[in-house]
Write an enzyme that holds these catalytic residues in place. Structure first.
Site, PDB file in Angstrom:
ATOM      1  N   ASP A   1       0.782  -1.160   0.080  1.00  0.00           N
ATOM      2  CA  ASP A   1      -0.095   0.015   0.107  1.00  0.00           C
ATOM      3  C   ASP A   1       0.858   1.164  -0.062  1.00  0.00           C
ATOM      4  OD1 ASP A   1       0.720  -0.732   2.869  1.00  0.00           O
ATOM      5  OD2 ASP A   1      -0.697   0.903   3.359  1.00  0.00           O
TER       6      ASP A   1
ATOM      7  N   GLU B   1      -0.091  -1.108   5.655  1.00  0.00           N
ATOM      8  CA  GLU B   1       1.062  -0.433   6.481  1.00  0.00           C
ATOM      9  C   GLU B   1       0.523   0.761   6.964  1.00  0.00           C
ATOM     10  OE1 GLU B   1       4.498   1.517   7.915  1.00  0.00           O
ATOM     11  OE2 GLU B   1       3.636   1.749   6.047  1.00  0.00           O
TER      12      GLU B   1
HETATM   13 ZN   LIG Z   1       6.359   2.458   4.597  1.00  0.00          ZN
END
Ligand SMILES: [Zn+2]
Length: 410
Positions: free
Chosen positions: A94, A163
């Site tokens: 992501d 994340e």
């Molecule tokens: Zn990162």
């Protein structure tokens, strides 16, 4: 074997550019940040890896009805080694949104190459965070497999979801739902944090405690404080006391960290009354506390309670404390195998003297450290993450790949 691996990686520049370009075309922004999630990026990566002979792939999809396909995919590629040890390299798919597009010189989702100072680089959202680490880990693996070589360590590439806004669908979900994936003696590298020279091996994080303090007194006219209890005065005193008294009580120093002490900072302040001539009956502020891992959170919470009680008694108010975030992390030892391996490998590539460091927190490494797995966060980074015109130096992508390959050699 080292020379062969390095030579292959040196010749892999076009592969690095291709992979960076294709990954960036598929914006894996999380639904919370207005995107669709990682599915398109993950499907592309899967097929790209297969095309290049990496076929041992497993998907662990966390359900998320707000994302495209209803899932947040986590992908694992396994490259068997000749020995018993296992090395994980965990990157995330992501990316954060581009931010203000007018601050970008080019379309953030179309990779641009520039060759002027500070060096040959690729520009685009996500090229550094975390595709530098992701692409480097793929090149490291291919430097073995494309030449028919076998690493000593079994390499597990983990391409995680989610994340940037927590890890509820990424590593936290994997640890909670598929914890058996990770074994006690596994070594984990998270190539998602470091410094410009590649010297910092992050092994420890401060514990993070975010708290909200709501003080309730009694509202009154500005001319009649005798009829009220000013929640703003009580709240202000509380903020100052917490800052000073906690800093004194938990005042240890640890040279691993920068700053080398715990921090207790009042930060956000909510508005109270809208007019000047009313004594506020309510007051709300927040604290951001970053505490050396040696200090017990239970003791800290007890101390906060004690200070709160003193303020309540002094000002005849009530204070409600609530935890917004509590993240505790067990440090990885400075002599853990992954740290030793990195300390040997990094100088061979970057000619610097690496050293273990602690950071203010928090990274995804905490989820693994907390289940007893050694985890080091390292990369050589220009630290352009989350900025407009984010870029990754090609030398860093290839250099990081070499360090990763060295880790797995023996
Ligand atoms: Zn990162």
């Amino acid at each position: 074997m080292k020379d062969k691996l390095f030579a292959w990686i040196d010749n892999a520049q076009s592969l690095a550019v291709e992979l960076e370009t294709e990954l960036t075309k598929r914006p894996a922004v999380s639904p919370e940040s207005g995107g669709e999630g990682e599915l398109d990026k993950c499907l592309f990566l899967e097929s790209w890896l297969k095309t290049h002979g990496i076929t041992n792939l497993e998907r662990y999809d966390a359900p998320d009805s707000t994302a495209k396909g209803g899932i947040r995919p986590n992908l694992i590629a396994t490259i068997p080694g000749s020995g018993d040890g296992r090395l994980w390299i965990m990157s995330h798919m992501d990316v954060v949104p581009p931010g203000e597009e007018k601050l970008w010189d080019n379309d953030p989702w179309t990779v641009m190459r520039k060759d002027d100072p500070p060096g040959a680089r690729l520009i685009g959202r996500g090229v550094e965070d975390n595709q530098q680490g992701l692409v480097a880990s793929v090149l490291a693996v291919l430097s073995f497999t494309k030449q028919g070589l076998k690493p000593n360590l079994t390499i597990k590439l983990l391409f995680a979801a989610d994340e940037e806004v927590g890890s509820a669908y990424g590593i936290e979900w994997l640890v909670n739902n598929h914890g058996a994936l990770f074994k006690k003696d596994d070594m984990v590298l998270v190539p998602d944090g470091g410094d410009i020279k590649g010297e910092f091996i992050e092994i420890s994080e401060k514990n993070i405690l975010w708290m909200r303090f709501a003080t309730r007194g009694r509202q009154a006219h500005g001319s009649r404080p005798d009829l009220g209890e000013n929640a703003f005065i009580a709240g202000s005193d509380l903020a100052v006391r917490l800052h000073h008294e906690l800093s004194a009580k938990f005042g240890d120093h640890d040279p691993l960290f920068d700053p080398d002490y715990s921090t207790f900072q009042p930060t956000k302040k909510e508005a109270n009354v809208p007019n000047i001539n009313t004594i506020p009956g309510e007051d709300v502020f927040y604290m951001d506390m970053r505490v050396l891992p040696r200090h017990s959170t239970e003791l800290l919470l007890a101390e906060i309670d004690r200070i709160k009680a003193e303020v309540e008694a002094k000002y005849r108010v009530t204070v409600t404390c609530s935890q917004i975030q509590l993240m505790q992390s067990t440090p990885t030892a400075a002599d853990a195998p992954i740290v030793k391996k990195l300390s040997t490998a990094i100088p061979e590539v970057y000619h610097v003297t690496p050293r273990p460091v602690g950071i203010g927190g928090g990274t995804v490494a905490a989820y693994l450290r907390n289940i007893g797995i050694d985890c080091a966060v390292w990369t050589k980074t220009q630290e352009t993450l989350h900025q407009p015109n984010e870029y990754a130096l090609l030398d860093n992508i290839l250099g990081d790949a070499k360090v990763m390959a060295l880790l797995a050699v023996n």
